[in-house]
Design a protein around this motif. Structure first.
Motif, PDB file in Angstrom:
ATOM      1  N   GLU A  59      68.580  88.558  44.399  1.00 19.83           N
ATOM      2  CA  GLU A  59      68.762  89.136  45.731  1.00 19.83           C
ATOM      3  C   GLU A  59      68.908  88.010  46.738  1.00 19.83           C
ATOM      4  O   GLU A  59      68.103  87.082  46.756  1.00 19.83           O
ATOM      5  CB  GLU A  59      67.571  90.015  46.130  1.00 19.83           C
ATOM      6  CG  GLU A  59      67.747  90.643  47.513  1.00 19.83           C
ATOM      7  CD  GLU A  59      66.499  91.344  48.023  1.00 19.83           C
ATOM      8  OE1 GLU A  59      66.135  92.383  47.450  1.00 19.83           O
ATOM      9  OE2 GLU A  59      65.895  90.837  48.995  1.00 19.83           O
ATOM     10  N   ILE A  94      62.832  89.800  38.049  1.00 21.44           N
ATOM     11  CA  ILE A  94      63.502  91.088  37.891  1.00 21.44           C
ATOM     12  C   ILE A  94      65.005  91.014  38.046  1.00 21.44           C
ATOM     13  O   ILE A  94      65.781  91.426  37.181  1.00 21.44           O
ATOM     14  CB  ILE A  94      62.960  92.100  38.925  1.00 21.44           C
ATOM     15  CG1 ILE A  94      61.438  92.202  38.825  1.00 21.44           C
ATOM     16  CG2 ILE A  94      63.587  93.472  38.712  1.00 21.44           C
ATOM     17  CD1 ILE A  94      60.833  93.018  39.936  1.00 21.44           C
ATOM     18  N   SER A  96      61.502  89.864  49.764  1.00 18.85           N
ATOM     19  CA  SER A  96      62.703  90.647  49.421  1.00 18.85           C
ATOM     20  C   SER A  96      62.977  91.734  50.451  1.00 18.85           C
ATOM     21  O   SER A  96      62.066  92.209  51.144  1.00 18.85           O
ATOM     22  CB  SER A  96      62.545  91.278  48.037  1.00 18.85           C
ATOM     23  OG  SER A  96      61.580  92.320  48.068  1.00 18.85           O
ATOM     24  N   GLY A 141      56.114 100.539  42.260  1.00 17.95           N
ATOM     25  CA  GLY A 141      57.466 100.386  42.798  1.00 17.95           C
ATOM     26  C   GLY A 141      57.556 100.508  44.299  1.00 17.95           C
ATOM     27  O   GLY A 141      58.621 100.818  44.836  1.00 17.95           O
ATOM     28  N   ALA A 190      58.303  90.201  40.819  1.00 16.88           N
ATOM     29  CA  ALA A 190      57.474  91.347  41.186  1.00 16.88           C
ATOM     30  C   ALA A 190      56.064  90.909  41.545  1.00 16.88           C
ATOM     31  O   ALA A 190      55.529  89.939  40.986  1.00 16.88           O
ATOM     32  CB  ALA A 190      57.424  92.338  40.022  1.00 16.88           C
ATOM     33  N   ARG A 246      62.528  97.081  47.646  1.00 13.72           N
ATOM     34  CA  ARG A 246      61.241  97.231  46.969  1.00 13.72           C
ATOM     35  C   ARG A 246      61.487  97.327  45.469  1.00 13.72           C
ATOM     36  O   ARG A 246      62.479  97.910  45.029  1.00 13.72           O
ATOM     37  CB  ARG A 246      60.509  98.476  47.486  1.00 13.72           C
ATOM     38  CG  ARG A 246      60.232  98.418  48.979  1.00 13.72           C
ATOM     39  CD  ARG A 246      59.559  99.683  49.488  1.00 13.72           C
ATOM     40  NE  ARG A 246      59.450  99.671  50.926  1.00 13.72           N
ATOM     41  CZ  ARG A 246      58.460  99.107  51.615  1.00 13.72           C
ATOM     42  NH1 ARG A 246      57.486  98.499  50.952  1.00 13.72           N
ATOM     43  NH2 ARG A 246      58.438  99.149  52.934  1.00 13.72           N
ATOM     44  N   TYR A 247      60.563  96.765  44.694  1.00 10.45           N
ATOM     45  CA  TYR A 247      60.793  96.668  43.253  1.00 10.45           C
ATOM     46  C   TYR A 247      59.569  97.139  42.470  1.00 10.45           C
ATOM     47  O   TYR A 247      58.434  97.027  42.939  1.00 10.45           O
ATOM     48  CB  TYR A 247      61.111  95.223  42.865  1.00 10.45           C
ATOM     49  CG  TYR A 247      62.396  94.705  43.475  1.00 10.45           C
ATOM     50  CD1 TYR A 247      63.615  94.921  42.844  1.00 10.45           C
ATOM     51  CD2 TYR A 247      62.391  94.026  44.687  1.00 10.45           C
ATOM     52  CE1 TYR A 247      64.807  94.461  43.399  1.00 10.45           C
ATOM     53  CE2 TYR A 247      63.567  93.556  45.253  1.00 10.45           C
ATOM     54  CZ  TYR A 247      64.774  93.773  44.599  1.00 10.45           C
ATOM     55  OH  TYR A 247      65.946  93.317  45.151  1.00 10.45           O
TER      56      TYR A 247
END
Length: 311
Positions: free
Chosen positions: A264, A261, A249, A278, A271, A252-253
């Motif tokens: 994108e 989640i 990705s 996070g 995750a 950041r998640y």
């Protein structure tokens, strides 16, 4: 020189073809019977078929038994050349020819001894892989090195692409090694055993995605397990699914590892480790395949959200 070939699958066939194309005489080809077993059925081009096409005597066997040793003795080889031979070879056999036995291993020895070295190299994050021709001894891929060739691993290379690229190095490496033996110019380099790494045979369990890995590691994992290898898989709402395409990705998640989640870049973000902080990037799953063989985009398939699990 008189050469006896031990080999199996496409690696063995390409090695035999290189020997046939050389200035040397192939006096016997030893190979395993065809097998439908897991990884043996992948890259299964026939050594036996090629040998018979060229009038080379063939011996089919699962192991180097007394009959095999006797046949090799009667063939009176100057050297034995091995590639993709699945069972143990006794010292009585590999020390029999004047020049001993050369083994081809598709890694940069002493790293990645053992099995499926190209896939493991990509999964491990190596920047290069290669092919080594070494003298067979009592260890597994531990003998002195004669020829070593390397190629880079690119940022989007798949395991299949690397395997095919590695096979292309076989003819040149074989011809270089035999020329060195025949001319008496061979330079043998002992392996540094402190740098040795060993990898076990891959099985179905080894394709299961571990969501504690970073997104960078998992993206390589998905690329490594490309067709025709068993694909990377996980479970979603009780159904086993294969992950066919993925990327790291951009954002950041945070959350819980394995949680789908958000969307994108045309995929669904899952995750990864330490998601509660996070701070890490997630894995964007772009394409999956269900147990029924139906392919879906990640956005479409994971529209309901939920969790990916290991069972």
């Amino acid at each position: 020189m008189r050469v006896v070939s031990f080999g199996f699958q496409t690696w063995g066939r390409k090695t035999l073809q290189a020997l046939i194309d050389s200035d040397h005489e192939v006096v016997l080809a030893v190979t395993h019977p065809a097998s439908a077993q897991s990884y043996k059925a992948i890259w299964s081009d026939s050594v036996e078929e090629l040998a018979r096409e060229h009038g080379i005597p063939v011996h089919l066997t699962e192991r180097a038994d007394a009959q095999t040793i006797d046949l090799v003795k009667r063939a009176e080889p100057d050297v034995i050349v091995v590639n993709s031979w699945y069972t143990w070879m006794p010292a009585e056999l590999y020390n029999l020819p004047p020049h001993g036995t050369l083994n081809l291993h598709d890694s940069l020895l002493p790293k990645f001894t053992g099995f499926s070295p190209v896939l493991w190299a990509l999964i491990s994050g190596e920047s290069e892989f290669g092919l080594t021709v070494h003298r067979m001894d009592e260890g597994l891929d531990t003998g002195d090195i004669l020829v070593r060739r390397s190629l880079p691993i690119g940022p989007v290379d798949t395991g299949t692409e690397l395997v095919l690229r590695g096979m292309e190095m076989i003819p040149g490496a074989v011809h270089e090694a035999l020329a060195a033996l025949e001319s008496g110019t061979a330079i043998w380099r002992p392996q540094n055993t402190s740098e040795r790494t060993y990898f076990h045979k891959r099985s179905e369990r080894d394709s299961l995605i571990d969501w504690s890995w970073s997104a960078v590691d998992l993206e390589r994992f998905v690329r490594a397990l490309s067709e025709p290898y068993p694909r990377a898989y996980t479970f979603y709402r009780g159904e086993r699914i294969e992950v066919l395409e993925a990327e790291v990705s951009q954002a950041r998640y945070g959350g819980t590892p394995g949680r789908v989640i958000v969307q994108e870049g045309g995929g669904a973000v899952v995750a990864g480790p330490d998601a509660h902080r996070g701070a890490n990037r997630g894995l964007v799953i772009a394409k999956i395949r269900t147990a029924a063989g139906v392919e879906h985009s990640g956005v479409e398939f994971f529209a309901r959200g939920g969790y990916l699990t290991d069972q």
